[in-house]
Design a protein around this motif. Structure first.
Motif, PDB file in Angstrom:
ATOM      1  N   ALA A  85       0.981  -1.351  -0.014  1.00  0.00           N
ATOM      2  CA  ALA A  85       0.107   0.081   0.009  1.00  0.00           C
ATOM      3  C   ALA A  85       0.889   1.187   0.189  1.00  0.00           C
ATOM      4  O   ALA A  85       1.733   1.499   1.008  1.00  0.00           O
ATOM      5  CB  ALA A  85      -0.931   0.192   1.281  1.00  0.00           C
ATOM      6  N   LEU A  86       0.846   2.011  -0.983  1.00  0.00           N
ATOM      7  CA  LEU A  86       1.703   3.124  -1.325  1.00  0.00           C
ATOM      8  C   LEU A  86       1.119   4.300  -0.768  1.00  0.00           C
ATOM      9  O   LEU A  86       0.064   4.593  -1.052  1.00  0.00           O
ATOM     10  CB  LEU A  86       2.076   3.279  -2.639  1.00  0.00           C
ATOM     11  N   HIS A  87       1.760   5.131  -0.086  1.00  0.00           N
ATOM     12  CA  HIS A  87       1.385   6.702   0.439  1.00  0.00           C
ATOM     13  C   HIS A  87       1.817   7.646  -0.514  1.00  0.00           C
ATOM     14  O   HIS A  87       2.974   7.885  -0.837  1.00  0.00           O
ATOM     15  CB  HIS A  87       1.928   6.967   1.791  1.00  0.00           C
ATOM     16  N   SER A  88       0.612   8.607  -1.021  1.00  0.00           N
ATOM     17  CA  SER A  88       1.368   9.421  -1.794  1.00  0.00           C
ATOM     18  C   SER A  88       1.384  10.961  -1.129  1.00  0.00           C
ATOM     19  O   SER A  88       2.103  11.779  -1.487  1.00  0.00           O
ATOM     20  CB  SER A  88       0.155   9.960  -2.790  1.00  0.00           C
ATOM     21  N   CYS A  89       1.187  10.731   0.090  1.00  0.00           N
ATOM     22  CA  CYS A  89       1.500  11.943   1.326  1.00  0.00           C
ATOM     23  C   CYS A  89       2.749  11.844   2.039  1.00  0.00           C
ATOM     24  O   CYS A  89       2.908  12.714   2.726  1.00  0.00           O
ATOM     25  CB  CYS A  89       0.241  12.219   2.148  1.00  0.00           C
ATOM     26  N   ASP A  90       3.158  10.468   2.020  1.00  0.00           N
ATOM     27  CA  ASP A  90       4.303  10.270   2.719  1.00  0.00           C
ATOM     28  C   ASP A  90       4.344  10.320   4.265  1.00  0.00           C
ATOM     29  O   ASP A  90       5.420  10.629   4.872  1.00  0.00           O
ATOM     30  CB  ASP A  90       5.636  11.424   2.393  1.00  0.00           C
ATOM     31  N   ALA A 114      12.431   9.328  -5.527  1.00  0.00           N
ATOM     32  CA  ALA A 114      11.930  10.465  -6.357  1.00  0.00           C
ATOM     33  C   ALA A 114      11.795  11.513  -5.248  1.00  0.00           C
ATOM     34  O   ALA A 114      11.977  12.913  -5.607  1.00  0.00           O
ATOM     35  CB  ALA A 114      10.837  10.302  -6.924  1.00  0.00           C
ATOM     36  N   ARG A 115      11.181  11.226  -4.076  1.00  0.00           N
ATOM     37  CA  ARG A 115      10.560  12.370  -3.243  1.00  0.00           C
ATOM     38  C   ARG A 115      11.933  12.355  -2.004  1.00  0.00           C
ATOM     39  O   ARG A 115      11.612  12.928  -0.825  1.00  0.00           O
ATOM     40  CB  ARG A 115       9.539  11.825  -2.566  1.00  0.00           C
ATOM     41  N   PHE A 116      13.040  11.917  -2.253  1.00  0.00           N
ATOM     42  CA  PHE A 116      14.038  11.914  -1.214  1.00  0.00           C
ATOM     43  C   PHE A 116      13.601  11.443   0.081  1.00  0.00           C
ATOM     44  O   PHE A 116      14.254  12.158   1.062  1.00  0.00           O
ATOM     45  CB  PHE A 116      14.572  13.308  -1.334  1.00  0.00           C
ATOM     46  N   ARG A 117      13.140  10.391   0.200  1.00  0.00           N
ATOM     47  CA  ARG A 117      12.778   9.847   1.495  1.00  0.00           C
ATOM     48  C   ARG A 117      13.690   8.628   1.903  1.00  0.00           C
ATOM     49  O   ARG A 117      13.813   8.108   2.948  1.00  0.00           O
ATOM     50  CB  ARG A 117      11.245   9.064   1.361  1.00  0.00           C
ATOM     51  N   ARG A 118      14.471   8.373   0.796  1.00  0.00           N
ATOM     52  CA  ARG A 118      15.438   7.259   0.722  1.00  0.00           C
ATOM     53  C   ARG A 118      16.652   7.663   0.112  1.00  0.00           C
ATOM     54  O   ARG A 118      16.584   7.934  -1.033  1.00  0.00           O
ATOM     55  CB  ARG A 118      14.808   5.954   0.571  1.00  0.00           C
ATOM     56  N   ALA A 119      17.622   7.494   0.832  1.00  0.00           N
ATOM     57  CA  ALA A 119      19.048   7.613   0.132  1.00  0.00           C
ATOM     58  C   ALA A 119      19.270   6.476  -0.572  1.00  0.00           C
ATOM     59  O   ALA A 119      19.317   5.218  -0.192  1.00  0.00           O
ATOM     60  CB  ALA A 119      20.091   7.825   1.000  1.00  0.00           C
ATOM     61  N   PRO A 120      19.580   6.829  -2.082  1.00  0.00           N
ATOM     62  CA  PRO A 120      20.173   5.378  -2.856  1.00  0.00           C
ATOM     63  C   PRO A 120      21.194   4.804  -2.366  1.00  0.00           C
ATOM     64  O   PRO A 120      22.332   5.356  -2.010  1.00  0.00           O
ATOM     65  CB  PRO A 120      20.405   6.177  -4.169  1.00  0.00           C
ATOM     66  N   LYS A 121      21.302   3.550  -2.233  1.00  0.00           N
ATOM     67  CA  LYS A 121      22.591   2.731  -2.318  1.00  0.00           C
ATOM     68  C   LYS A 121      23.466   2.664  -3.329  1.00  0.00           C
ATOM     69  O   LYS A 121      22.933   2.924  -4.430  1.00  0.00           O
ATOM     70  CB  LYS A 121      22.267   1.348  -1.438  1.00  0.00           C
TER      71      LYS A 121
END
Length: 133
Positions: A85-90, A114-121
């Protein structure tokens, strides 16, 4: 769920599961950076250590709030067992129907990047390790 009476006896809760669920949903403020989404509906019940709400369907069966809200609104998830279940509001405690959608783990990760909620590894490209900029 059962409730205890004054005499210490248990009596069954006569509300439906959806009514019990909606009793813990409160209106929250609109999203600070995307007000077009509308107000979040924040879970006021139990929240786990990661910030996600959880709800007891039965005495020993716990579900995540955002998945249950999406199931109530759109029906059960597609047959794939690895659906999220994906959140569009974060907001992890949000369970507004309009802010949730079914998606894969890949879609969830791409959305987080895309929303910078996770740093890419580090990514492995053609056998070479390269840091993602």
């Amino acid at each position: 769920m059962r409730q205890r009476t004054a005499g210490g006896q248990f009596r069954p809760d006569e509300r439906t599961i959806a009514e019990r669920f909606r009793a813990f949903v409160g209106d929250g403020p609109p999203h600070p950076t995307r007000p077009a989404l509308g107000p979040c509906q924040l879970w006021t019940g139990a929240i786990n250590r990661y910030g996600y709400g959880h709800f007891y369907l039965e005495p020993r069966r716990v579900v995540r709030v955002h998945k249950f809200a999406l199931t109530l609104a759109q029906g059960p998830p597609p047959d794939d067992e690895r659906i999220f279940a994906l959140h569009s509001c974060d907001r992890r405690a949000c369970c507004a129907d309009a802010h949730l959608s079914w998606g894969t783990r890949r879609q969830n990760l791409l959305d987080q990047y895309a929303r910078f909620r996770r740093a890419p590894k580090r990514l492995e490209l053609h056998g070479q390790q390269q840091a993602r900029a």
